[in-house]
Design a protein around this motif. Sequence first.
Motif, PDB file in Angstrom:
ATOM      1  N   SER A 135       0.837  -1.209   0.000  1.00  0.00           N
ATOM      2  CA  SER A 135       0.000   0.000   0.000  1.00  0.00           C
ATOM      3  C   SER A 135       0.867   1.253   0.000  1.00  0.00           C
ATOM      4  O   SER A 135       0.602   2.211  -0.720  1.00  0.00           O
ATOM      5  CB  SER A 135      -0.919   0.030   1.225  1.00  0.00           C
TER       6      SER A 135
ATOM      7  N   SER B  60       2.556   1.675  -3.388  1.00  0.00           N
ATOM      8  CA  SER B  60       1.574   2.072  -4.384  1.00  0.00           C
ATOM      9  C   SER B  60       1.253   3.573  -4.262  1.00  0.00           C
ATOM     10  O   SER B  60       1.220   4.299  -5.251  1.00  0.00           O
ATOM     11  CB  SER B  60       0.340   1.192  -4.206  1.00  0.00           C
ATOM     12  N   GLU B  61       1.056   4.047  -3.029  1.00  0.00           N
ATOM     13  CA  GLU B  61       0.816   5.488  -2.804  1.00  0.00           C
ATOM     14  C   GLU B  61       1.961   6.320  -3.365  1.00  0.00           C
ATOM     15  O   GLU B  61       1.736   7.295  -4.090  1.00  0.00           O
ATOM     16  CB  GLU B  61       0.796   5.775  -1.296  1.00  0.00           C
TER      17      GLU B  61
ATOM     18  N   ARG C  33       2.466   6.202  -7.303  1.00  0.00           N
ATOM     19  CA  ARG C  33       1.387   6.830  -8.064  1.00  0.00           C
ATOM     20  C   ARG C  33       1.406   8.359  -7.923  1.00  0.00           C
ATOM     21  O   ARG C  33       0.880   9.069  -8.764  1.00  0.00           O
ATOM     22  CB  ARG C  33       0.026   6.300  -7.618  1.00  0.00           C
TER      23      ARG C  33
ATOM     24  N   ASN D 279       1.023  -8.312  -3.876  1.00  0.00           N
ATOM     25  CA  ASN D 279       0.107  -7.265  -3.432  1.00  0.00           C
ATOM     26  C   ASN D 279       0.140  -6.068  -4.364  1.00  0.00           C
ATOM     27  O   ASN D 279      -0.891  -5.449  -4.622  1.00  0.00           O
ATOM     28  CB  ASN D 279       0.447  -6.840  -1.999  1.00  0.00           C
ATOM     29  N   LEU D 280       1.331  -5.744  -4.867  1.00  0.00           N
ATOM     30  CA  LEU D 280       1.444  -4.629  -5.817  1.00  0.00           C
ATOM     31  C   LEU D 280       0.697  -4.966  -7.109  1.00  0.00           C
ATOM     32  O   LEU D 280      -0.023  -4.146  -7.671  1.00  0.00           O
ATOM     33  CB  LEU D 280       2.909  -4.330  -6.128  1.00  0.00           C
TER      34      LEU D 280
ATOM     35  N   GLU E 137      -1.763  -6.953  -7.419  1.00  0.00           N
ATOM     36  CA  GLU E 137      -3.205  -6.893  -7.156  1.00  0.00           C
ATOM     37  C   GLU E 137      -3.746  -5.466  -7.157  1.00  0.00           C
ATOM     38  O   GLU E 137      -4.919  -5.241  -7.400  1.00  0.00           O
ATOM     39  CB  GLU E 137      -3.544  -7.576  -5.826  1.00  0.00           C
ATOM     40  N   LYS E 138      -2.857  -4.528  -6.870  1.00  0.00           N
ATOM     41  CA  LYS E 138      -3.260  -3.122  -6.921  1.00  0.00           C
ATOM     42  C   LYS E 138      -3.148  -2.566  -8.338  1.00  0.00           C
ATOM     43  O   LYS E 138      -3.216  -1.351  -8.547  1.00  0.00           O
ATOM     44  CB  LYS E 138      -2.382  -2.295  -5.984  1.00  0.00           C
TER      45      LYS E 138
END
Lengths: 282, 277
Positions: free
Chosen positions: A273, A276-277, A280, B247-248, B250-251
């Motif tokens: 998470s 990803s933050e 992006r 997990n990445l 999946e995102k």
Amino acid sequence: MGIIEVEDVSFTYSGSKRPALDHVDLSIKKSEFVILTGPSGCGKTTLCRCLNGLVPHFYSGDFRGRVLVAGLDTREHEIWELSQHVGLVFQNPENQLFCLTVEADVAFGPENLGLPREEIRRRVEWALKVTGMWELRHRPPHELSGGQQQRAAIAAVLAMKPEVLVLDEPTSFLDPAGAAEILSLVAELNKRLGITVLLVEHRLDMTSPYADRVVVMAKGRIALDGPPEEVLTSREARELGVGIPKVIRLYELLAERGLRLPEVPLSPGQMASLISEVVRCR
Amino acid sequence: MPIEVQYVWYTYPSGIEALKGISLTVEDRDFLVIMGPNGAGKTTLLKTLNGLIKPTKGRVLVDGVDTRHATVAELSRKVGLVFQNPDHQLFCSTVEEEIAFALRNFGFNEEEIKERVEWALETLGLEEYRDVSPLMLSGGEKKRVALASVLVWDPKYLVLDEPTLGQDYAQKEKLREIICGLLGQRAVIIVTHDIEFVVDFRPRPRVALMADGRIIAEGKAEEVLTDPELLSRASLVRPQVPEVLFNLREKGLPVRTDVLDLVEARDAIISLARGLA
């Protein structure tokens, strides 16, 4: 005052020259989840034994300082009394279960306290239900899987209604599925029922996401004590041979290459998470 | 010559079918890890390799010798099995005697016994405990004595059942160093649940996954231990590095997931970040 107060405790087992505990101070607040780690022989198990009075009542030796559990000085109260405040769960569930059924094992502690029948029944039912062992209550423990046996051992301890659960490497004899089963049970008992947890573990990758604090012992002393994000990124933790979870090592490798995450991740999901933050937003 | 496990079935006297048609080859100087849930048959399989258990059906050949036609003592000379629980294995009054015990049984001369025991004590860092009773040692030290007492006769196939159980991180790293030092001279077969221990080996082992008495997959660690479906069938939790990458993915982020190595994972994530920038 914390539910557990270890004040300047030193302990040397009879016949040993080296102190197993050397001026240990540790305070644990009610409902905290604390991981205790450190190299083999550093005094973790001895510290656990101090918390329900096994040291100094059962293991003899030179005991200095004092331990307060729920306000009770362990030197002045007996093990049966202290075990109503602190429950100990050991590595190998087979060594803790000895009755013919799970239910009888769970009832053993309260029966020995001489509680009224109804109260015993209530406690046994409650302990079996919160550990998910109700359906298996009539089964002989030796027929169960390792994870189920360890759940039964936890149920037996919970039936004493302790505020604190001390678990000494409770997953090391289990397979990964059994280990996950026990860790999520312990986390739930902590979150939902507010039971204070002291978990002795080497495998911080699986356990640190649950912890409020990580305490590292070395040579009978407390070497480090703080939130997992702090302790596990410290240079001292590496020097003491603490196994740093891969997600934290990856976090540091990324930072060296200029990819800084806003938090120290403790689990792969959390790390993904955060990555990803960051990627992006760039 | 290899160990050949050929379509082996085994049923315990209680009626439990522990092995259901296992076939497996262990070459000279092979490095094999066997993983799977408790009750999958891993320890039973290990016991067929030195003849402690004889197959109900099928056969095991150790360098061409059928285990049904050889004694455990004969087979053990080649296949050294270190059990999970050192208490089942240790019984002498000192560590030094314990390590020398099998050599005496195998009929080595005293001079060679002395030399080999010294080597084993040193290799496993046990010199200071030579005169101590093995039963007085900690769990981790006992495990090392058990390993030394087998390694000392230099079996061609070294078989370790859960060697990391109860070991702390530093002890595991020490064990890894010892195992790496043995690779290339003899075959090493390890049964373990400790997936992070396995992925940190260089060279990486071949991995066989077992479930319910069968081998459900066998191949390179990079392939087997990053395959979510296989891992879940073997009740294994994914290693942390590929788990982050999964997990990445999946995102919705385009990233490789067949990576076990930290540096490779770092590079994959850095190039992902650059690609999106």
